[in-house]
Motif scaffolding. Structure first.
Motif, PDB file in Angstrom:
ATOM      1  N   GLY A 123       9.847   4.916  -3.392  1.00 22.81           N
ATOM      2  CA  GLY A 123      10.039   4.082  -2.694  1.00 22.81           C
ATOM      3  C   GLY A 123       9.417   4.366  -1.314  1.00 22.81           C
ATOM      4  N   ARG A 124       9.217   5.116  -1.162  1.00 24.35           N
ATOM      5  CA  ARG A 124       8.884   5.695  -0.310  1.00 24.35           C
ATOM      6  C   ARG A 124       7.777   4.953   0.664  1.00 24.35           C
ATOM      7  N   CYS A 125       7.213   4.253   0.523  1.00 21.96           N
ATOM      8  CA  CYS A 125       5.557   3.575   1.580  1.00 21.96           C
ATOM      9  C   CYS A 125       6.207   2.091   1.265  1.00 21.96           C
ATOM     10  N   PRO A 170       0.335  -1.003   0.304  1.00 21.28           N
ATOM     11  CA  PRO A 170       0.131  -0.021   0.119  1.00 21.28           C
ATOM     12  C   PRO A 170       0.823   1.485   0.068  1.00 21.28           C
ATOM     13  N   CYS A 171       1.094   2.314  -0.809  1.00 20.88           N
ATOM     14  CA  CYS A 171       1.546   3.187  -0.888  1.00 20.88           C
ATOM     15  C   CYS A 171       0.382   4.830  -0.431  1.00 20.88           C
ATOM     16  N   TYR A 172       0.465   5.476   0.680  1.00 20.54           N
ATOM     17  CA  TYR A 172       0.024   6.407   1.570  1.00 20.54           C
ATOM     18  C   TYR A 172      -0.188   8.186   1.289  1.00 20.54           C
ATOM     19  N   CYS A 173       1.068   7.419  -0.098  1.00 18.57           N
ATOM     20  CA  CYS A 173       1.287   9.495  -0.833  1.00 18.57           C
ATOM     21  C   CYS A 173       0.023  10.051  -1.294  1.00 18.57           C
ATOM     22  N   THR A 174       0.723  10.889  -0.740  1.00 15.95           N
ATOM     23  CA  THR A 174      -0.641  12.156  -1.830  1.00 15.95           C
ATOM     24  C   THR A 174       0.562  12.042  -3.024  1.00 15.95           C
TER      25      THR A 174
END
Ligand code: GLU
Ligand code: ZN
Length: 324
Positions: free
Chosen positions: A134-136, A109-113
């Motif tokens: 690849g932050r999340c 899951p990716c939470y980035c806006t």
């Protein structure tokens, strides 16, 4: 033994407006090689995005295609053995593919806006999106649980750090390293809608499509799709990316350009032959833009399939010509 499997091609329009001449050019260029090879043509309606798709546009597309003499063997409202042919009715298949990728441990899951993504110091891809960092990817379960309280995540697919190579039938040799040039990409949006990349591969795979002809704007999606073909275990089709039609002032045609939409063009031309002549000429199939039927263009295509400019690098694939 000779390979007797028929060529299966498709036209996969999104019903988000009336078709314009550029869409028709794509449909024609997908249809000609199929008919020239006595293959099978599929019409798939890509109404995946409920906010942008309307059934009346899908019906209008069928009418427009028929008016030009572009027929199909299965799909659209007539259905067929691989139906349904509306992406909005195929979510179960996409769920299955999504689960398959999840089981491989490649989905997170990716939470980035949107704002966060654009603020990131990352190189941008051609479509304007930054390469995802690849932050999340490495969030802990606790972090995910916490973020989930406020946001619904999108889901991304982890991509490998290796070159994906393919030979496009018109653009030649193309290579991309997804980790470097794209980053982990979204396969399901935060509103739950499956992404085009996943749906198109699931559908072309399940429908046994052997050749994909479409606009150059999708050339840079192809490496992502090839990776998905590999993971989902479908044989990849041969790809052919054709130049996009441009407006007079050098922009990409959009469904907002009403002077190029088929409603307007049909009302001033009254018959399809002059327009098919123009498109046949643009494709290099006719020396002069003289009126022809779609069937006559099939004969021309049999004699001399277009070579499309001999562009050999992905990066050089740019729209090459303007419209009427
Ligand atoms: N539905 C996409 C579009 O209309 C085309 C997808 C494809 O041909 O792969 O742009
Ligand atoms: Zn993220």
């Amino acid at each position: 033994m000779a390979d007797t499997k028929p060529v299966r091609g498709r036209f996969a329009p999104s019903p988000s407006g009336r078709m314009h001449l550029g869409n028709l050019f794509c449909a024609l260029m997908a249809w000609l090689p199929v008919r020239a090879a006595n293959g099978e043509m599929v019409l798939r309606i890509e109404d995946l995005d409920p906010g942008r798709s309307r059934m009346e546009y899908a019906m209008q597309m069928e009418d427009d295609l028929r008016w030009f003499g572009l027929d199909w063997d299965e799909g659209g409202s007539s259905g067929g053995p691989f139906g349904p042919y509306y992406q909005s009715q195929r979510t179960q298949l996409y769920e299955e593919c999504f689960s398959k990728l999840r089981e491989k441990g490649l989905v997170y899951p990716c939470y980035c806006t949107r704002g966060e993504l654009h603020a990131a110091q990352a190189p941008h891809r051609e479509d304007g999106m930054p390469v995802y960092s690849g932050r999340c990817r490495h969030l802990s379960e606790e972090e995910r649980a916490k973020l989930s309280q406020h946001r619904r995540p999108a889901f991304r697919l982890e991509v490998p750090n290796r070159e994906i190579h393919f030979t496009d039938g018109y653009q030649g040799s193309c290579t991309e390293n997804l980790a470097r040039d794209c980053g982990d990409f979204i396969i399901r949006r935060s509103d739950g809608v499956f992404a085009y990349q996943l749906a198109v591969v699931a559908d072309d795979g399940e429908m046994g499509i052997t050749q994909v002809v479409r606009g150059c704007d999708l050339l840079d999606s192809t490496p992502r799709q090839l990776y998905l073909y590999e993971l989902l275990g479908y044989p990849a089709p041969q790809f052919y990316h054709i130049p996009l039609m441009m407006s007079e002032d050098g922009r990409r045609l959009s469904k907002r350009d009403h002077d190029q939409d088929l409603g307007f063009l049909r009302s001033i031309y009254h018959s399809p032959e002059p327009l098919l002549g123009l498109l046949g000429n643009r494709a290099g199939l006719l020396e002069r833009p003289e009126p022809v039927t779609a069937r006559e263009l099939v004969e021309e295509f049999r004699k001399k399939p277009p070579a499309f400019f001999g562009v050999t690098e992905c990066e050089k694939a740019r729209p090459q010509f303007s419209t009427l």
